[in-house]
Every structure is written in structure tokens, then in C-alpha cells.
Motif scaffolding. Structure first.
Motif, mmCIF file in Angstrom:
data_model
loop_
_atom_site.group_PDB
_atom_site.id
_atom_site.type_symbol
_atom_site.label_atom_id
_atom_site.label_comp_id
_atom_site.label_asym_id
_atom_site.label_seq_id
_atom_site.Cartn_x
_atom_site.Cartn_y
_atom_site.Cartn_z
ATOM 1 N N ARG A 4 0.885 -1.166 0.000
ATOM 2 C CA ARG A 4 0.000 0.000 0.000
ATOM 3 C C ARG A 4 0.919 1.211 0.000
ATOM 4 N NH1 ARG A 4 -3.631 2.689 4.041
ATOM 5 N NH2 ARG A 4 -3.012 1.158 5.610
ATOM 6 N N VAL A 5 0.647 2.141 -0.920
ATOM 7 C CA VAL A 5 1.504 3.316 -1.046
ATOM 8 C C VAL A 5 0.712 4.549 -0.642
ATOM 9 C CG1 VAL A 5 3.008 4.626 -2.600
ATOM 10 C CG2 VAL A 5 2.634 2.186 -3.025
ATOM 11 N N LEU A 6 1.257 5.303 0.301
ATOM 12 C CA LEU A 6 0.664 6.589 0.663
ATOM 13 C C LEU A 6 1.480 7.660 -0.050
ATOM 14 C CD1 LEU A 6 0.110 6.184 4.537
ATOM 15 C CD2 LEU A 6 -1.209 5.242 2.625
ATOM 16 N N THR A 7 0.820 8.400 -0.923
ATOM 17 C CA THR A 7 1.546 9.320 -1.807
ATOM 18 C C THR A 7 0.687 10.538 -2.135
ATOM 19 O OG1 THR A 7 2.458 9.548 -4.059
ATOM 20 C CG2 THR A 7 0.772 7.872 -3.785
ATOM 21 N N LEU A 8 1.355 11.624 -2.481
ATOM 22 C CA LEU A 8 0.633 12.805 -2.991
ATOM 23 C C LEU A 8 0.525 12.748 -4.516
ATOM 24 C CD1 LEU A 8 2.271 15.630 -0.826
ATOM 25 C CD2 LEU A 8 -0.122 14.893 -0.749
ATOM 26 N N SER A 20 5.345 -4.718 -18.131
ATOM 27 C CA SER A 20 6.341 -5.786 -17.982
ATOM 28 C C SER A 20 6.057 -6.706 -16.800
ATOM 29 C CB SER A 20 7.724 -5.131 -17.891
ATOM 30 O OG SER A 20 8.749 -6.084 -17.892
ATOM 31 N N ILE A 21 7.104 -7.103 -16.080
ATOM 32 C CA ILE A 21 6.984 -8.147 -15.042
ATOM 33 C C ILE A 21 6.061 -7.690 -13.904
ATOM 34 C CG2 ILE A 21 8.284 -9.476 -13.301
ATOM 35 C CD1 ILE A 21 10.663 -9.432 -15.241
ATOM 36 N N ILE A 22 6.148 -6.427 -13.522
ATOM 37 C CA ILE A 22 5.315 -5.938 -12.409
ATOM 38 C C ILE A 22 3.845 -5.923 -12.845
ATOM 39 C CG2 ILE A 22 4.875 -4.003 -10.812
ATOM 40 C CD1 ILE A 22 7.595 -5.504 -10.400
ATOM 41 N N GLY A 23 3.596 -5.472 -14.070
ATOM 42 C CA GLY A 23 2.230 -5.480 -14.611
ATOM 43 C C GLY A 23 1.645 -6.881 -14.600
ATOM 44 N N ARG A 24 2.447 -7.861 -15.020
ATOM 45 C CA ARG A 24 1.979 -9.265 -15.063
ATOM 46 C C ARG A 24 1.770 -9.810 -13.655
ATOM 47 N NH1 ARG A 24 5.581 -9.749 -19.270
ATOM 48 N NH2 ARG A 24 7.153 -10.800 -18.014
ATOM 49 N N ALA A 25 2.664 -9.459 -12.739
ATOM 50 C CA ALA A 25 2.542 -9.942 -11.353
ATOM 51 C C ALA A 25 1.250 -9.418 -10.735
ATOM 52 C CB ALA A 25 3.742 -9.488 -10.530
ATOM 53 N N ILE A 26 0.867 -8.208 -11.096
ATOM 54 C CA ILE A 26 -0.357 -7.617 -10.553
ATOM 55 C C ILE A 26 -1.582 -8.243 -11.228
ATOM 56 C CG2 ILE A 26 -1.703 -5.473 -10.384
ATOM 57 C CD1 ILE A 26 1.044 -4.047 -9.931
ATOM 58 N N SER A 27 -1.552 -8.344 -12.568
ATOM 59 C CA SER A 27 -2.734 -8.941 -13.220
ATOM 60 C C SER A 27 -2.862 -10.415 -12.881
ATOM 61 C CB SER A 27 -2.732 -8.690 -14.730
ATOM 62 O OG SER A 27 -1.548 -9.175 -15.286
ATOM 63 N N VAL A 31 0.989 -10.125 -6.817
ATOM 64 C CA VAL A 31 1.314 -8.861 -6.143
ATOM 65 C C VAL A 31 0.100 -7.951 -6.224
ATOM 66 C CG1 VAL A 31 2.769 -6.778 -6.281
ATOM 67 C CG2 VAL A 31 3.806 -9.027 -6.627
ATOM 68 N N GLU A 32 -0.176 -7.274 -5.104
ATOM 69 C CA GLU A 32 -1.300 -6.333 -5.075
ATOM 70 C C GLU A 32 -0.747 -4.969 -4.647
ATOM 71 O OE1 GLU A 32 -4.633 -7.958 -2.784
ATOM 72 O OE2 GLU A 32 -5.028 -5.889 -2.158
ATOM 73 N N VAL A 33 -1.079 -3.938 -5.390
ATOM 74 C CA VAL A 33 -0.600 -2.596 -5.014
ATOM 75 C C VAL A 33 -1.792 -1.658 -4.921
ATOM 76 C CG1 VAL A 33 0.920 -0.660 -5.593
ATOM 77 C CG2 VAL A 33 1.598 -2.979 -6.229
#
Ligand code: ADE
Length: 246
Positions: A4-8, A20-27, A31-33
Motif C-alpha cells: 500500500r503506497v501513501l503518496t501525494l 512488464s513483469i510488475i504489470g503481469r505480477a499484478i494482473s 502482487v497487489e498494489v
């Protein structure tokens, strides 16, 4: 693995999380972001999230209230960790990435301006993490580095799992060089051994190349590795032969 990212600036993560790899890991669900905009939680009627520093000085400081309410809006999984990205933190290393990859959830708090009110850090942050000895304009790019490096450690995220174990650092050495087709490009030939089909020789060549590059670029890693090997390898003659090749 949950982040979980807390960001402005949640929009900074758009292409990173979809590629790429992060996109595939999420779909693929490994990995959940979740991105939470800190500004959505401010009680300030003008939407402000920062103020001038007590004691004077340059820049602005992010206030406790929106940070605390953004964090508290969701519960952190038991065993999860709240990490504030900051140049004052412990430097991220491979060992740290391996440690973080075992956690069920990581909340990444991204600061901006001169930083965040120390009372938020003292009360809610488990750990401060830096990605190197330089100062970024905000924690978002550092958070992406953490998500990227930790996600590829998480099993199944990698299309070729073995590559995580062959990476630079995973055996305390920098990685050997890689080559692909064509075998000769503009007069530069790939080392013969890689075309030989002799896997024992290829492994030996790769180890020697790893040792050479580590010795040249990271003498402290090389010294630590050789000490470990000296303690482990009983056959001192083989060791002498390898050292002569370097
Ligand atoms: N925020 C600003 N600089 C940083 C750094 N070097 N690492 C992590 N977060 C930061």
C-alpha cells in the motif's frame, strides 16, 4: 504480497504498475498494489497537507494529520510493516529485499518537500529505508524501487524463476556477462566457451568472470566471498588454481 503506497502523486505509478513483469505480477494476482492519495485525507479546507517548519528554515513539512488518517484508513496485515522512504534510512540491499519479500504487507510512505513531521515517524513508522546516498525530490521513485525489487523476489513473479538465483548479489557476487545472437557482431565474437555446449566449462567460465568483475568493481564483496570460500573449500589446490585465473 501486498503493497500500500501513501503518496501525494499516485499518477506517478501508472505506467510502472502496468508494464512488464510488475504489470503481469499484478494482473496474475501474485502482487497487489493499492495507491492512497494522502491529500484525500486532509482536514484542511484548502486541501493543504504541509506547513512551514517550526524553528524556521527552507521548505515545507508534511503534517501529521493527513498522513495518520491515510495510514489508519485501512488496517495493516498482522506482521506487515510501515516503511518511510527517506535518505536517512537504512540503505536497501539484496539482503533487505529478501527480508521484505517474506512480509505479508508493506505500507510505503512517500514524503515530499523537506520531509514529514517527526511525530508521524516516531509513532507510526516501523522502519526508514533509503535507496542510496543522494536526495530525491520525493519518496515515490524510491517506493517503486522497493516494489520492483521485492516483487521479483516473490515466487511466481518471475517468468524464469532461476534468474532470481543467478542474479548479481544472490550469491554475493556480481553477475557474469551475457551474450545472445549473433555469435559475431561487427567483428566482435562471443567467447568460444559459450558456444561449446560443455556445461561444466561454461559454469566454470561464468564463475571466473563473476569473480573477476566483483574483484575489479566491488573489492569488499570479493574479499567477503573469498573468505567464505576459504573457510568452506577443503581442496586448497583447486582454490589456488581458481585464484591464479583471476
Ligand atoms: N526520499 C528522498 N531521497 C530518498 C532516498 N535517497 N531514498 C529513499 N527515499 C528518499
Amino acid at each position: 504480497m501486498k503493497f500500500r503506497v501513501l503518496t501525494l502523486f499516485p499518477e506517478m505509478f501508472d505506467s510502472f504498475l502496468n508494464t512488464s513483469i510488475i504489470g503481469r505480477a499484478i494482473s496474475g494476482g501474485q502482487v497487489e498494489v493499492t495507491l492512497d492519495n494522502i491529500r484525500d485525507y486532509t482536514e484542511n479546507k484548502h486541501g493543504r497537507v504541509d506547513d512551514t517548519p517550526f524553528g524556521g528554515g527552507a521548505g515545507m513539512v508534511m503534517c501529521v494529520q493527513p498522513l495518520k488518517d491515510a495510514l489508519m484508513a485501512k488496517t495493516v496485515a498482522p506482521g506487515g510493516r510501515v516503511i518511510y522512504l527517506s535518505p536517512k534510512g537504512e540503505t536497501l540491499t539484496h539482503a533487505k529485499v529478501v527480508e521484505l519479500a517474506k512480509l505479508p504487507e508493506i505500507v510505503l510512505v512517500c514524503g515530499h518537500y523537506e520531509g514529514i513531521d517527526q511525530r508521524f515517524i516516531d509513532r507510526y513508522v516501523d522502519e526508514e529505508l533509503s535507496i542510496g546516498d543522494y536526495v530525491l525530490t520525493g519518496g515515490e521513485t524510491a517506493a517503486m524501487v522497493v516494489i520492483d525489487s521485492v516483487s521479483r523476489m516473490v515466487a511466481d513473479v518471475l517468468s524464469n524463476e532461476a534468474s532470481a538465483h543467478e542474479d548479481s548479489f544472490s550469491n554475493d557476487l556480481l553477475e557474469y556477462p551475457h551474450y545472445t545472437r549473433p555469435a559475431v557482431y561487427d567483428g566482435d565474437a562471443v567467447p568460444d566457451v559459450l558456444l561449446s555446449g560443455n556445461h561444466a566449462e561454461i559454469d566454470r567460465w561464468r564463475l571466473i568472470e563473476s569473480l573477476k568483475i566483483t574483484k575489479a568493481r566491488r573489492p569488499e564483496l570479493f574479499a567477503a566471498y573469498m573468505k567464505k570460500v576459504n573457510d568452506l573449500v577443503k581442496d586448497k589446490k583447486t582454490l589456488q588454481r581458481i585464484k591464479k585465473d583471476l
